[in-house]
Design a protein around this motif. Structure first.
Motif, short mmCIF file in Angstrom:
data_model
loop_
_atom_site.label_atom_id
_atom_site.label_comp_id
_atom_site.label_asym_id
_atom_site.label_seq_id
_atom_site.Cartn_x
_atom_site.Cartn_y
_atom_site.Cartn_z
N LYS A 91 -51.25 62.34 -129.23
CA LYS A 91 -51.05 61.04 -130.24
C LYS A 91 -49.72 61.19 -130.91
O LYS A 91 -49.21 62.32 -131.37
CB LYS A 91 -52.09 61.27 -131.41
N GLY A 92 -49.07 60.33 -131.06
CA GLY A 92 -47.69 60.39 -131.81
C GLY A 92 -47.51 59.02 -132.68
O GLY A 92 -48.77 58.37 -133.20
N MET A 93 -46.51 59.05 -133.62
CA MET A 93 -46.45 58.02 -134.53
C MET A 93 -45.30 56.96 -134.41
O MET A 93 -44.19 57.89 -134.33
CB MET A 93 -46.69 58.89 -135.98
N ASN A 94 -45.34 55.76 -134.59
CA ASN A 94 -44.23 55.03 -134.62
C ASN A 94 -43.40 55.14 -135.98
O ASN A 94 -43.94 55.00 -136.97
CB ASN A 94 -44.66 53.53 -134.55
N PRO A 95 -42.10 55.67 -135.86
CA PRO A 95 -41.54 55.97 -137.17
C PRO A 95 -41.18 54.81 -138.10
O PRO A 95 -41.21 54.85 -139.28
CB PRO A 95 -40.12 56.79 -136.87
N ARG A 96 -41.03 53.56 -137.41
CA ARG A 96 -40.73 52.39 -138.23
C ARG A 96 -41.80 51.98 -138.98
O ARG A 96 -41.96 51.55 -140.26
CB ARG A 96 -40.09 51.46 -137.12
N THR A 97 -43.15 51.79 -138.33
CA THR A 97 -44.33 51.08 -138.69
C THR A 97 -45.20 52.10 -139.07
O THR A 97 -46.27 51.98 -140.11
CB THR A 97 -44.94 50.36 -137.70
N GLU A 139 -47.47 53.49 -137.47
CA GLU A 139 -48.76 53.28 -137.01
C GLU A 139 -48.82 54.22 -135.90
O GLU A 139 -48.06 54.83 -135.15
CB GLU A 139 -49.12 51.87 -136.24
N VAL A 199 -49.55 56.12 -132.06
CA VAL A 199 -49.29 55.69 -130.80
C VAL A 199 -49.78 56.65 -129.88
O VAL A 199 -49.59 57.91 -130.06
CB VAL A 199 -47.71 55.29 -130.67
N LYS A 200 -50.56 56.27 -128.74
CA LYS A 200 -50.94 57.31 -127.75
C LYS A 200 -49.48 57.36 -126.64
O LYS A 200 -49.02 56.52 -126.25
CB LYS A 200 -51.94 56.68 -126.90
N VAL A 201 -49.38 58.73 -126.36
CA VAL A 201 -48.18 58.79 -125.59
C VAL A 201 -48.96 59.56 -124.13
O VAL A 201 -49.55 60.64 -124.21
CB VAL A 201 -47.37 60.15 -126.19
#
Length: 89
Positions: free
Chosen positions: A59-65, A67, A69-71
Motif C-alpha cells: 500500500k502506498g499513498m498519493n502525496p498530493r491527495t 489517498e 493507493v495499491k502498488v
C-alpha cells in the motif's frame, strides 16, 4: 553517467567516429540489460554487482491527495559495489 558520457569515453579511447562510439555504447547497454533479464544479475569485476530483485505488492499513498493507493508487485535493480570501488571512492 549517461549514454553520451559512455559514447565520449569510447570515442576518445578507441579513436573511432562518434556514430560508431554511440552504436557501441548502445550495444553495451543492451547487452547488460539482456544479461540481467536472462540471469537475474550482472557482475563487473572490480566495479560491482547488479541484481534484479522482486518487490511485493504494498500500500502506498498519493502525496498530493493523501489517498491510499495499491502498488503492484514488480521488479527492481539493486547495485552492490565491489571492495575495490569502495576504496577508490
Amino acid at each position: 553517467m549517461s549514454k553520451a558520457f559512455l559514447t565520449q569515453v569510447i570515442q576518445e579511447s578507441t579513436g573511432c567516429t562518434g556514430v560508431a562510439a554511440n552504436r557501441a555504447a548502445g550495444e553495451l547497454i543492451a547487452a547488460i540489460v539482456r544479461e540481467m533479464k536472462r540471469n537475474g544479475g550482472f557482475t563487473l569485476p572490480s566495479f560491482g554487482t547488479f541484481s534484479v530483485r522482486k518487490t511485493k505488492a504494498r500500500k502506498g499513498m498519493n502525496p498530493r491527495t493523501g489517498e491510499a493507493v495499491k502498488v503492484k508487485a514488480g521488479k527492481t535493480v539493486r547495485f552492490k559495489p565491489s571492495p575495490n570501488l569502495r576504496k577508490a571512492v
